[in-house]
Design a protein around this motif. Structure first.
Motif, PDB file in Angstrom:
ATOM      1  N   ALA A 200      28.835 -14.246 -11.316  1.00 55.19           N
ATOM      2  CA  ALA A 200      28.506 -13.162 -12.254  1.00 55.19           C
ATOM      3  C   ALA A 200      29.672 -12.870 -13.198  1.00 55.19           C
ATOM      4  O   ALA A 200      29.498 -12.819 -14.421  1.00 55.19           O
ATOM      5  CB  ALA A 200      28.117 -11.909 -11.477  1.00 55.19           C
ATOM      6  N   PHE A 201      30.862 -12.674 -12.648  1.00 56.92           N
ATOM      7  CA  PHE A 201      32.003 -12.357 -13.508  1.00 56.92           C
ATOM      8  C   PHE A 201      32.449 -13.580 -14.310  1.00 56.92           C
ATOM      9  O   PHE A 201      33.027 -13.434 -15.390  1.00 56.92           O
ATOM     10  CB  PHE A 201      33.154 -11.806 -12.673  1.00 56.92           C
ATOM     11  N   GLY A 202      32.176 -14.784 -13.804  1.00 55.45           N
ATOM     12  CA  GLY A 202      32.456 -15.965 -14.600  1.00 55.45           C
ATOM     13  C   GLY A 202      31.540 -16.117 -15.794  1.00 55.45           C
ATOM     14  O   GLY A 202      31.879 -16.807 -16.767  1.00 55.45           O
ATOM     15  N   CYS A 203      30.365 -15.476 -15.744  1.00 57.32           N
ATOM     16  CA  CYS A 203      29.405 -15.543 -16.853  1.00 57.32           C
ATOM     17  C   CYS A 203      29.581 -14.403 -17.848  1.00 57.32           C
ATOM     18  O   CYS A 203      28.753 -14.276 -18.772  1.00 57.32           O
ATOM     19  CB  CYS A 203      27.980 -15.505 -16.311  1.00 57.32           C
ATOM     20  N   ALA A 204      30.603 -13.576 -17.685  1.00 58.38           N
ATOM     21  CA  ALA A 204      30.748 -12.408 -18.560  1.00 58.38           C
ATOM     22  C   ALA A 204      30.910 -12.810 -20.022  1.00 58.38           C
ATOM     23  O   ALA A 204      30.232 -12.265 -20.909  1.00 58.38           O
ATOM     24  CB  ALA A 204      31.942 -11.565 -18.103  1.00 58.38           C
ATOM     25  N   ARG A 205      31.782 -13.765 -20.307  1.00 56.17           N
ATOM     26  CA  ARG A 205      31.991 -14.178 -21.700  1.00 56.17           C
ATOM     27  C   ARG A 205      30.774 -14.882 -22.284  1.00 56.17           C
ATOM     28  O   ARG A 205      30.366 -14.560 -23.414  1.00 56.17           O
ATOM     29  CB  ARG A 205      33.230 -15.060 -21.791  1.00 56.17           C
ATOM     30  N   PRO A 206      30.149 -15.838 -21.573  1.00 58.17           N
ATOM     31  CA  PRO A 206      28.920 -16.425 -22.138  1.00 58.17           C
ATOM     32  C   PRO A 206      27.812 -15.399 -22.372  1.00 58.17           C
ATOM     33  O   PRO A 206      27.073 -15.499 -23.353  1.00 58.17           O
ATOM     34  CB  PRO A 206      28.511 -17.454 -21.076  1.00 58.17           C
ATOM     35  N   LEU A 207      27.689 -14.411 -21.488  1.00 56.52           N
ATOM     36  CA  LEU A 207      26.671 -13.380 -21.690  1.00 56.52           C
ATOM     37  C   LEU A 207      26.976 -12.526 -22.908  1.00 56.52           C
ATOM     38  O   LEU A 207      26.065 -12.094 -23.624  1.00 56.52           O
ATOM     39  CB  LEU A 207      26.567 -12.496 -20.443  1.00 56.52           C
ATOM     40  N   ALA A 208      28.256 -12.257 -23.164  1.00 57.66           N
ATOM     41  CA  ALA A 208      28.623 -11.509 -24.364  1.00 57.66           C
ATOM     42  C   ALA A 208      28.238 -12.283 -25.614  1.00 57.66           C
ATOM     43  O   ALA A 208      27.780 -11.693 -26.611  1.00 57.66           O
ATOM     44  CB  ALA A 208      30.127 -11.216 -24.350  1.00 57.66           C
TER      45      ALA A 208
ATOM     46  N   LEU B  52      25.774 -14.513 -25.688  1.00 59.23           N
ATOM     47  CA  LEU B  52      24.318 -14.558 -25.696  1.00 59.23           C
ATOM     48  C   LEU B  52      23.715 -13.265 -26.218  1.00 59.23           C
ATOM     49  O   LEU B  52      22.609 -13.264 -26.766  1.00 59.23           O
ATOM     50  CB  LEU B  52      23.816 -14.838 -24.280  1.00 59.23           C
ATOM     51  N   ALA B  53      24.435 -12.149 -26.056  1.00 60.02           N
ATOM     52  CA  ALA B  53      23.939 -10.864 -26.565  1.00 60.02           C
ATOM     53  C   ALA B  53      23.831 -10.861 -28.084  1.00 60.02           C
ATOM     54  O   ALA B  53      23.078 -10.065 -28.657  1.00 60.02           O
ATOM     55  CB  ALA B  53      24.861  -9.735 -26.104  1.00 60.02           C
ATOM     56  N   LEU B  54      24.564 -11.748 -28.762  1.00 61.83           N
ATOM     57  CA  LEU B  54      24.497 -11.851 -30.222  1.00 61.83           C
ATOM     58  C   LEU B  54      23.300 -12.665 -30.697  1.00 61.83           C
ATOM     59  O   LEU B  54      23.045 -12.734 -31.892  1.00 61.83           O
ATOM     60  CB  LEU B  54      25.788 -12.495 -30.748  1.00 61.83           C
ATOM     61  N   GLY B  55      22.605 -13.298 -29.774  1.00 62.76           N
ATOM     62  CA  GLY B  55      21.475 -14.148 -30.125  1.00 62.76           C
ATOM     63  C   GLY B  55      21.740 -15.592 -29.741  1.00 62.76           C
ATOM     64  O   GLY B  55      22.891 -16.023 -29.613  1.00 62.76           O
ATOM     65  N   ASP B  56      20.662 -16.356 -29.564  1.00 62.85           N
ATOM     66  CA  ASP B  56      20.818 -17.742 -29.135  1.00 62.85           C
ATOM     67  C   ASP B  56      21.559 -18.578 -30.162  1.00 62.85           C
ATOM     68  O   ASP B  56      22.402 -19.412 -29.813  1.00 62.85           O
ATOM     69  CB  ASP B  56      19.447 -18.356 -28.859  1.00 62.85           C
TER      70      ASP B  56
ATOM     71  N   GLY C 249      29.638 -22.397 -29.053  1.00 61.96           N
ATOM     72  CA  GLY C 249      29.835 -23.451 -28.067  1.00 61.96           C
ATOM     73  C   GLY C 249      29.141 -23.241 -26.745  1.00 61.96           C
ATOM     74  O   GLY C 249      29.434 -23.960 -25.784  1.00 61.96           O
ATOM     75  N   HIS C 250      28.225 -22.264 -26.639  1.00 59.99           N
ATOM     76  CA  HIS C 250      27.525 -22.001 -25.379  1.00 59.99           C
ATOM     77  C   HIS C 250      26.105 -22.548 -25.437  1.00 59.99           C
ATOM     78  O   HIS C 250      25.522 -22.696 -26.521  1.00 59.99           O
ATOM     79  CB  HIS C 250      27.491 -20.504 -25.091  1.00 59.99           C
ATOM     80  N   LEU C 251      25.535 -22.829 -24.292  1.00 58.24           N
ATOM     81  CA  LEU C 251      24.165 -23.316 -24.178  1.00 58.24           C
ATOM     82  C   LEU C 251      23.308 -22.215 -23.552  1.00 58.24           C
ATOM     83  O   LEU C 251      23.437 -21.938 -22.350  1.00 58.24           O
ATOM     84  CB  LEU C 251      24.110 -24.577 -23.321  1.00 58.24           C
TER      85      LEU C 251
END
Length: 368
Positions: A239-247, A249-253, A260-262
């Motif tokens: 969960a905490f490792g996904c904090a930056r990718p989730l941030a 993802l909050a901007l849109g796909d 650089g995220h999938l």
């Protein structure tokens, strides 16, 4: 040329401009409410844990339990006090903390990845899958012990979540939040129907299942919770490792891809973390409603859009609420107990209605 140069200089009689001093960054001040909230919640959690060791439904007085915790020889030699504190209250206190942290973080993850401020862990079919697993274990495999029921609940919840992920990952809109929610809702309804069918055909398992599905921490033993600690720890690390990718993802796909995220892979990893956390929590205490929904909402009111802070505060808020509800469950109708899930439903239902009717719902999303 002379006029242009004069126009660039200061006007006669005016004072020369003094360059502004650079302002210090405001980030530390912005983080102060979150830090103070985390500190206050931690202190409150320790206080509630202490009260949880002192208060119970038995006949052991609070003063006697306090003497036992302070190491009084007479209290330590009292077998009844030792049984109440170490064998009854301590395991359910640890279980309340584990269940609260797991459900709070899982709810925060699910709301962030679906960008839905009222999403909760039941969307992945974990609750219905765990219920079906318990019913199958009781009916067809003769499960008797509480530890075996816990294992069947965990297996059912994880199986349901895996099927939801497979369904959501197929098709043209693979990995989208809407597809994830629809797959979870459809599978949850299917598993609920199968559970009802098995229960109606074999009434002998209904009493045991009814005790599990009501949602309670009564009767929890330390040996039941220890095997699930590694699963909860793994879920928290993911969960905490996904904090930056989730941030991102909050901007849109599209924005997440440009960084650089999938998005599809992020959702699969987050769903795996939610499965570990929610599956373990449901296996320990049964289905607990509203906790994974309300804790992230309270966390966002304090820390705003920072995902890592939301995860930490959600876990602390949910752990505090879980212990407080368990304490109230022991004393509200003494000498009997009220199920924790019932108390949380009485609290969470009106709060959810208030949130839905308030103007804050539009700003309570995971990306708000």
């Amino acid at each position: 040329m002379l006029i242009a140069q004069e126009g660039r200089g200061p006007k006669p009689g005016s004072e020369p401009e003094i360059p502004e001093k650079p302002q210090p960054p405001a980030t530390p001040k912005a983080h102060r409410p979150t830090l103070w909230a985390a500190l206050a919640l931690t202190v409150l959690l320790l206080a509630l844990a202490l009260f949880s060791l002192l208060i119970g439904t038995g006949s052991s007085p609070i003063a006697r339990a306090w003497d036992f915790l302070l190491g009084d020889p007479a209290a330590r030699a009292d077998a009844q006090v030792r049984l109440a504190v170490l064998d009854v209250r301590l395991p359910r206190t640890l279980a309340a903390v584990l269940v609260g942290v797991a459900l709070g973080v899982a709810g925060c993850l699910l709301q962030a990845v679906t960008r839905n401020p009222i999403a909760e862990t039941g969307l992945l079919g974990v609750n219905s899958g765990a219920a079906l697993g318990v019913v199958i274990g009781l009916t067809y495999f003769g499960v008797k012990s509480s530890y075996a029921v816990l294992l069947w609940a965990l297996a059912g919840g994880m199986t349901a979540s895996a099927v939801v992920l497979l369904l959501a990952a197929s098709g043209r809109a693979a990995g989208s939040p809407l597809r994830l929610i629809l797959a979870g809702s459809a599978l949850g309804a299917t598993f609920h129907g199968l559970t009802s069918y098995v229960l109606l055909s074999t009434q002998s398992t209904f009493d045991t299942f009814r005790y599990w599905t009501i949602g309670s921490l009564a009767g929890i033993e330390t040996s039941d919770t220890y095997p699930l600690v590694p699963l909860i720890a793994a879920g928290l690390l993911i969960a905490f490792g996904c904090a930056r990718p989730l941030a991102a993802l909050a901007l849109g796909d599209d924005s997440a891809r440009s960084l650089g995220h999938l998005p599809g892979r992020i959702r699969v990893v987050v769903a795996a973390a939610v499965t570990l956390l929610a599956g373990s929590a449901v296996a320990i205490a049964g289905p607990i409603a509203f906790l994974g929904l309300l804790a992230p909402y309270a966390a966002r009111l304090v820390c705003g859009p920072r995902i890592a802070a939301q995860l930490a505060l959600s876990g602390l808020v949910a752990a505090n609420v879980m212990i407080a509800a368990d304490l109230l469950a022991r004393v509200v109708i003494r000498p009997w107990e009220t199920p924790v899930s019932v108390l949380l439903a009485f609290i969470g239902g009106p709060l959810l209605i208030w949130i839905a009717r308030s103007n804050r719902l539009s700003t309570a999303g995971a990306s708000a």
